[in-house]
Design an enzyme around this catalytic site. Structure first.
Site, PDB file in Angstrom:
ATOM      1  N   ARG A  32      40.424  11.004  63.265  1.00 62.00           N
ATOM      2  CA  ARG A  32      40.633  10.201  62.155  1.00 62.00           C
ATOM      3  C   ARG A  32      40.805  11.230  60.965  1.00 62.00           C
ATOM      4  O   ARG A  32      41.861  11.664  60.607  1.00 62.00           O
ATOM      5  CB  ARG A  32      39.642   9.043  61.647  1.00 62.00           C
ATOM      6  N   ASP A  33      39.666  12.019  60.691  1.00 59.30           N
ATOM      7  CA  ASP A  33      39.650  12.956  59.537  1.00 59.30           C
ATOM      8  C   ASP A  33      40.256  14.135  60.121  1.00 59.30           C
ATOM      9  O   ASP A  33      41.032  14.934  59.177  1.00 59.30           O
ATOM     10  CB  ASP A  33      38.250  13.254  59.211  1.00 59.30           C
TER      11      ASP A  33
ATOM     12  N   HIS B 279      28.201  16.505  56.726  1.00 57.25           N
ATOM     13  CA  HIS B 279      29.688  16.702  57.187  1.00 57.25           C
ATOM     14  C   HIS B 279      30.112  17.934  56.395  1.00 57.25           C
ATOM     15  O   HIS B 279      30.825  17.945  55.447  1.00 57.25           O
ATOM     16  CB  HIS B 279      30.562  15.336  56.663  1.00 57.25           C
TER      17      HIS B 279
ATOM     18  N   HIS C 234      32.712  21.210  56.056  1.00 56.55           N
ATOM     19  CA  HIS C 234      33.968  22.022  56.199  1.00 56.55           C
ATOM     20  C   HIS C 234      33.653  23.497  56.148  1.00 56.55           C
ATOM     21  O   HIS C 234      32.598  23.935  55.838  1.00 56.55           O
ATOM     22  CB  HIS C 234      35.196  21.528  55.211  1.00 56.55           C
TER      23      HIS C 234
ATOM     24  N   CYS D 102      41.581  19.427  53.494  1.00 57.72           N
ATOM     25  CA  CYS D 102      41.338  18.497  52.201  1.00 57.72           C
ATOM     26  C   CYS D 102      42.633  18.836  51.558  1.00 57.72           C
ATOM     27  O   CYS D 102      42.749  19.995  51.040  1.00 57.72           O
ATOM     28  CB  CYS D 102      40.020  18.777  51.401  1.00 57.72           C
TER      29      CYS D 102
ATOM     30  N   ASN E  89      37.246  20.530  59.310  1.00 56.20           N
ATOM     31  CA  ASN E  89      35.920  20.290  59.557  1.00 56.20           C
ATOM     32  C   ASN E  89      35.353  21.334  60.362  1.00 56.20           C
ATOM     33  O   ASN E  89      36.088  22.152  61.358  1.00 56.20           O
ATOM     34  CB  ASN E  89      35.846  18.988  60.292  1.00 56.20           C
TER      35      ASN E  89
END
Length: 301
Positions: free
Chosen positions: A15-16, A208, A210, A241, A250
């Protein structure tokens, strides 16, 4: 200092990691990626996002992805991101039992990302939370910009704590704290967690990170020192992002697993299998696997 003996990894690559890819990724590739991740031992996988194709074209096949995995087994937790009650209804129709909602600690970021204030975003979640509670659906809450914002700079930990507390009180059973632009350092992480943990239980707190400045693993270690046992990551370091110039993906799941193995912390993931999966999806995307552990292990093979 006593570190946890077991950590849950939440794989967000499908997803991300994939949502901002410019080239279209086939549904078949996504399904195979999710299956490969599950085969490597990952028990929590965020599959997709139930959003309009106009806003996130890469997630246009969310119904097909959800229907392929949701409700099929109790051995894995397959979740999806939903923006509103309509998204939750769609996810439930496909058998999804776990969803996530998304806001931020930064007013500027929230306005630019979802066209709402933080308060408005929280109000949008109220019908989602009521419906989820009625049907026994587990809800996770994401708090972006927990350490810094591309528009407002470093984030005040009390603001992160305020948003986290609001999500917890609404009924989110887990709060994932995101360093969206990857500017965090271990000391900032420690201070942020100290503020959040005054209101949110440790066992309901996830991180979470990055890796824009190469600090993600150091920040994870700092989180482990604070007792955090849930870590988000993306295979091959996928993601980024779009609102933050220079923000890399990530933290790579392969690198996190290597760290945890070195610390003697169980996570249930077969690293060799995972590296294979990371190399496979990187090949499909026409890029190198950005996980340092994957590069080293692949070169040594």
């Amino acid at each position: 200092m006593t570190l946890p003996t077991h950590v849950e990894l939440v794989e967000v690559g499908p997803r991300d990691g994939l949502q901002n890819e410019s080239s279209t990724i086939t549904t078949e590739t996504k399904l195979e990626l999710i299956q490969r991740l599950a085969n490597s031992g990952l028990e929590r996988i965020e599959m997709t996002s139930v959003v309009s194709p106009r806003w996130v074209p890469q997630m246009a096949d969310h119904e097909a992805v959800m229907s392929s995995f949701a409700g099929k087994t109790s051995a894995r937790r397959y979740s999806v991101l939903v923006p509103n009650r309509q998204g939750l209804e769609s996810a439930m129709a496909q058998g999804v039992r776990e969803v996530a909602v998304f806001t931020a600690a930064s007013e500027s970021f929230t306005q630019r990302n979802i066209n709402a204030s933080i308060e408005q975003s929280l109000r949008r979640f109220e019908p989602v939370m009521r419906m989820a509670d009625e049907h026994g659906i587990n809800v996770r809450g994401y708090v972006s910009c927990a350490l810094g914002c591309p528009y407002e700079g470093q984030m005040d930990a009390t603001r992160v704590a305020d948003v986290s507390r609001a999500l917890w009180q609404m009924g989110c059973r887990e709060i994932s704290l995101g360093d969206t632009i990857g500017i965090g350092t271990p000391l900032a992480v420690k201070r942020m967690l100290e503020a959040v943990l005054r209101d949110v239980p440790l066992e309901a707190t996830a991180v979470h990170f990055h890796d824009t400045y190469g600090q993600a693993l150091a920040n994870i270690y700092a989180s482990l020192q604070e007792g955090v046992t849930v870590i988000d990551s993306a295979v091959a370091g996928l993601g980024g992002c779009p609102y933050a110039t220079g923000a890399s993906g990530n933290v790579a799941t392969e690198d996190v697993v290597y760290l945890l193995n070195g610390l003697g912390i169980e996570c249930g993931v077969d690293l060799a299998n995972l590296v294979e999966t990371g190399n496979w999806i990187a090949h499909h995307l026409g890029r190198d696997n950005s996980a340092k552990a994957a590069r080293a292990l692949t070169s040594a093979a």
